[in-house]
Motif scaffolding. Structure first.
Motif, PDB file in Angstrom:
ATOM      1  N   GLY A 166      -0.880 -34.140 -50.789  1.00  0.00           N
ATOM      2  CA  GLY A 166      -2.098 -34.558 -49.854  1.00  0.00           C
ATOM      3  C   GLY A 166      -1.407 -34.514 -48.774  1.00  0.00           C
ATOM      4  O   GLY A 166      -0.125 -34.188 -48.947  1.00  0.00           O
ATOM      5  N   PHE A 167      -2.305 -34.357 -47.584  1.00  0.00           N
ATOM      6  CA  PHE A 167      -1.545 -34.174 -45.999  1.00  0.00           C
ATOM      7  C   PHE A 167      -2.450 -35.361 -45.035  1.00  0.00           C
ATOM      8  O   PHE A 167      -3.136 -35.844 -45.137  1.00  0.00           O
ATOM      9  CB  PHE A 167      -2.803 -32.867 -45.271  1.00  0.00           C
ATOM     10  CG  PHE A 167      -1.738 -31.528 -46.278  1.00  0.00           C
ATOM     11  CD1 PHE A 167      -0.916 -31.742 -46.194  1.00  0.00           C
ATOM     12  CD2 PHE A 167      -2.815 -31.479 -47.333  1.00  0.00           C
ATOM     13  CE1 PHE A 167       0.246 -29.793 -46.933  1.00  0.00           C
ATOM     14  CE2 PHE A 167      -2.249 -29.824 -48.194  1.00  0.00           C
ATOM     15  CZ  PHE A 167      -0.814 -29.481 -48.148  1.00  0.00           C
ATOM     16  N   LEU A 168      -1.845 -35.769 -44.126  1.00  0.00           N
ATOM     17  CA  LEU A 168      -2.326 -36.517 -43.366  1.00  0.00           C
ATOM     18  C   LEU A 168      -1.666 -35.851 -42.196  1.00  0.00           C
ATOM     19  O   LEU A 168      -0.671 -34.952 -41.909  1.00  0.00           O
ATOM     20  CB  LEU A 168      -1.110 -38.142 -43.337  1.00  0.00           C
ATOM     21  CG  LEU A 168      -1.122 -39.306 -42.399  1.00  0.00           C
ATOM     22  CD1 LEU A 168      -2.859 -39.321 -42.735  1.00  0.00           C
ATOM     23  CD2 LEU A 168       0.104 -40.193 -43.053  1.00  0.00           C
ATOM     24  N   ALA A 169      -2.460 -36.205 -40.512  1.00  0.00           N
ATOM     25  CA  ALA A 169      -2.474 -35.148 -38.992  1.00  0.00           C
ATOM     26  C   ALA A 169      -2.853 -36.259 -38.886  1.00  0.00           C
ATOM     27  O   ALA A 169      -3.252 -36.854 -38.477  1.00  0.00           O
ATOM     28  CB  ALA A 169      -3.035 -33.542 -39.573  1.00  0.00           C
ATOM     29  N   ILE A 170      -2.620 -35.977 -37.167  1.00  0.00           N
ATOM     30  CA  ILE A 170      -3.054 -36.538 -35.821  1.00  0.00           C
ATOM     31  C   ILE A 170      -2.708 -35.285 -34.560  1.00  0.00           C
ATOM     32  O   ILE A 170      -1.940 -34.988 -35.299  1.00  0.00           O
ATOM     33  CB  ILE A 170      -2.008 -37.762 -35.691  1.00  0.00           C
ATOM     34  CG1 ILE A 170      -2.501 -38.312 -34.595  1.00  0.00           C
ATOM     35  CG2 ILE A 170      -0.466 -36.889 -35.014  1.00  0.00           C
ATOM     36  CD1 ILE A 170      -1.713 -39.704 -33.851  1.00  0.00           C
ATOM     37  N   ASN A 171      -4.105 -35.508 -34.166  1.00  0.00           N
ATOM     38  CA  ASN A 171      -4.041 -34.750 -33.128  1.00  0.00           C
ATOM     39  C   ASN A 171      -3.599 -35.061 -32.087  1.00  0.00           C
ATOM     40  O   ASN A 171      -3.825 -36.943 -31.639  1.00  0.00           O
ATOM     41  CB  ASN A 171      -5.337 -34.009 -32.336  1.00  0.00           C
ATOM     42  CG  ASN A 171      -6.599 -34.767 -32.375  1.00  0.00           C
ATOM     43  OD1 ASN A 171      -6.677 -36.166 -32.235  1.00  0.00           O
ATOM     44  ND2 ASN A 171      -7.711 -33.986 -32.497  1.00  0.00           N
ATOM     45  N   LYS A 172      -3.971 -34.801 -30.223  1.00  0.00           N
ATOM     46  CA  LYS A 172      -3.389 -35.180 -28.978  1.00  0.00           C
ATOM     47  C   LYS A 172      -4.245 -35.811 -28.960  1.00  0.00           C
ATOM     48  O   LYS A 172      -4.450 -37.089 -27.956  1.00  0.00           O
ATOM     49  CB  LYS A 172      -3.188 -33.890 -28.125  1.00  0.00           C
ATOM     50  CG  LYS A 172      -1.759 -32.957 -28.377  1.00  0.00           C
ATOM     51  CD  LYS A 172      -0.827 -34.129 -27.648  1.00  0.00           C
ATOM     52  CE  LYS A 172      -0.478 -34.324 -26.348  1.00  0.00           C
ATOM     53  NZ  LYS A 172       0.518 -34.335 -25.691  1.00  0.00           N
ATOM     54  N   GLU A 173      -5.539 -35.804 -28.994  1.00  0.00           N
ATOM     55  CA  GLU A 173      -6.320 -36.630 -28.560  1.00  0.00           C
ATOM     56  C   GLU A 173      -6.517 -38.520 -28.975  1.00  0.00           C
ATOM     57  O   GLU A 173      -7.507 -39.589 -29.644  1.00  0.00           O
ATOM     58  CB  GLU A 173      -8.061 -36.146 -28.438  1.00  0.00           C
ATOM     59  CG  GLU A 173      -8.804 -35.350 -27.593  1.00  0.00           C
ATOM     60  CD  GLU A 173      -8.424 -33.943 -28.102  1.00  0.00           C
ATOM     61  OE1 GLU A 173      -8.278 -33.700 -29.169  1.00  0.00           O
ATOM     62  OE2 GLU A 173      -8.089 -33.324 -27.474  1.00  0.00           O
ATOM     63  N   GLY A 174      -5.800 -37.884 -30.398  1.00  0.00           N
ATOM     64  CA  GLY A 174      -5.449 -39.603 -31.053  1.00  0.00           C
ATOM     65  C   GLY A 174      -6.310 -39.997 -32.608  1.00  0.00           C
ATOM     66  O   GLY A 174      -6.510 -40.943 -32.770  1.00  0.00           O
ATOM     67  N   GLU A 175      -6.815 -38.762 -32.255  1.00  0.00           N
ATOM     68  CA  GLU A 175      -7.982 -38.962 -34.519  1.00  0.00           C
ATOM     69  C   GLU A 175      -6.792 -38.108 -36.061  1.00  0.00           C
ATOM     70  O   GLU A 175      -5.763 -37.716 -35.253  1.00  0.00           O
ATOM     71  CB  GLU A 175      -9.150 -37.028 -34.783  1.00  0.00           C
ATOM     72  CG  GLU A 175      -9.886 -37.653 -32.730  1.00  0.00           C
ATOM     73  CD  GLU A 175     -10.922 -35.915 -32.356  1.00  0.00           C
ATOM     74  OE1 GLU A 175     -11.816 -36.619 -33.223  1.00  0.00           O
ATOM     75  OE2 GLU A 175      -9.956 -35.133 -32.589  1.00  0.00           O
TER      76      GLU A 175
END
Ligand code: SD4
Length: 327
Positions: free
Chosen positions: A287-296
């Motif tokens: 499983g993967f978990l991610a965040i981007n600079k826009e807070g998504e």
């Protein structure tokens, strides 16, 4: 988007850089408006809830985002109920518990330890590698010697009662088969963003139960179990390390986000890639978990059952991830 609309959007973005009060757009270096809440802390699995709480507490006490992701997972490293993290984790085939951990900050600084014994907080040792050595990764006896040199106490090598019981049971058949269930996939990966948009991440595990002695998983491999880039976002992984290393999973997700995918799209693409590069997928959970600079935020797994905890300064929630085999 038409060329004209694209041009107008870009022009507006460009002018925004000079308007007082919306400097956040300039800082983000990405074309979207911030959509989430800052600060934000995310971690894999149920034990992410107390780990997130510890990380948020650290931030509230004035710690920076690297302090927060280190402190958060230190909580899990002491959790006697977690048999996949810390010295209470399930041992390898020889009955020895060996640990892997990594830490990374958004400026590219990183450190990790692999196949290390007798260290209660491998995440802190990984941070020491990052901050006190010219290296990124120390393994085995060298990592242990470094821990001693840094003043870390060495713990007795004895299995926790739960781990001992499980190991004795396993020895009856001694079959090595990664099983898809929550108990066998409890690594903690934590990624976080501070109020200024700086990112950091941490990952710590005792690895797969009953692995071969010397086996190292994805968690201490920068780019596999963890990757963070302040320009783009952060990602972490849990599950069968071999399958994640094969696709350089966390790096892949950050690079897909750099090319414009949302965190959710990037996690889904990574799972698709993982499925295409690994045989016997019915036996493999990742499983993967991610965040981007826009807070998504994005999360996706091969099989159902993966969840993660998401915390802000005022909330801490457990969220079920979608998965390839149960979208
Ligand atoms: C490993 N990724 O060593 C780790 C295992 C894991 O929850 O995630 N366990 O392969």
């Amino acid at each position: 988007m038409s060329q004209r609309r694209k041009f107008i959007k870009q022009s507006l973005m460009g002018s925004a850089l000079f308007i007082p009060g919306i400097t956040a757009i300039a800082e983000a270096k990405t074309p979207g408006l911030f959509k989430g809440e800052k600060p934000l802390i995310l971690s894999t699995w149920n034990h992410g809830l107390p780990a997130n709480a510890a990380a948020v507490k650290k931030l509230k006490a004035g710690g920076n985002i690297v302090d927060a992701v280190e402190t958060g997972v230190r909580d899990t490293e002491l959790d006697m109920n977690n048999l996949s993290v810390g010295l209470q984790g399930l041992p390898d085939r020889e009955g020895i518990t060996t640990l892997d951990a990594s830490i990374m900050s958004g400026d590219g600084s990183c450190g990790s330890v692999a196949f290390v014994r007798q260290v209660k907080h491998p995440i802190t040792l990984a941070r020491m590698v990052m901050e006190n050595t010219p290296h990124v990764m120390l393994a085995g006896e060298g990592a242990r010697q470094f821990a001693i040199a840094q003043g870390m106490p060495m713990e007795k090598e004895e299995l926790s009662p739960k781990a001992k019981e499980a190991y004795e049971k396993w020895k009856v058949t001694s079959k090595y088969k990664p099983i898809i269930n929550i108990e066998n996939h409890d690594t903690i990966g934590m990624i976080g963003m501070d109020a200024n948009g700086n990112l950091a991440g941490s990952c710590t595990t005792s690895g797969l139960a009953y692995k071969m002695h010397g086996r190292v998983g994805d968690s201490p491999i920068i780019g596999a179990g963890l990757f963070v880039d302040n320009e783009v976002g952060a990602a972490t992984a849990t599950g069968l390390g071999e399958s994640i290393i094969r696709i350089c999973g966390s790096f892949l997700i950050v690079e897909l986000m750099r090319q414009g995918r949302t965190p959710q799209e990037a996690c889904e693409e990574a799972v698709k890639r993982l499925i295409s590069k690994n045989k016997n997928i019915s036996d493999i959970q990742a499983g993967f978990l991610a965040i981007n600079k826009e807070g998504e935020v994005g999360a996706y797994a091969v099989h159902p059952g993966f969840n993660y905890a998401k915390a802000t300064l005022t909330s801490n929630d457990l969220i079920d991830s979608r998965s390839h085999f149960n979208p």
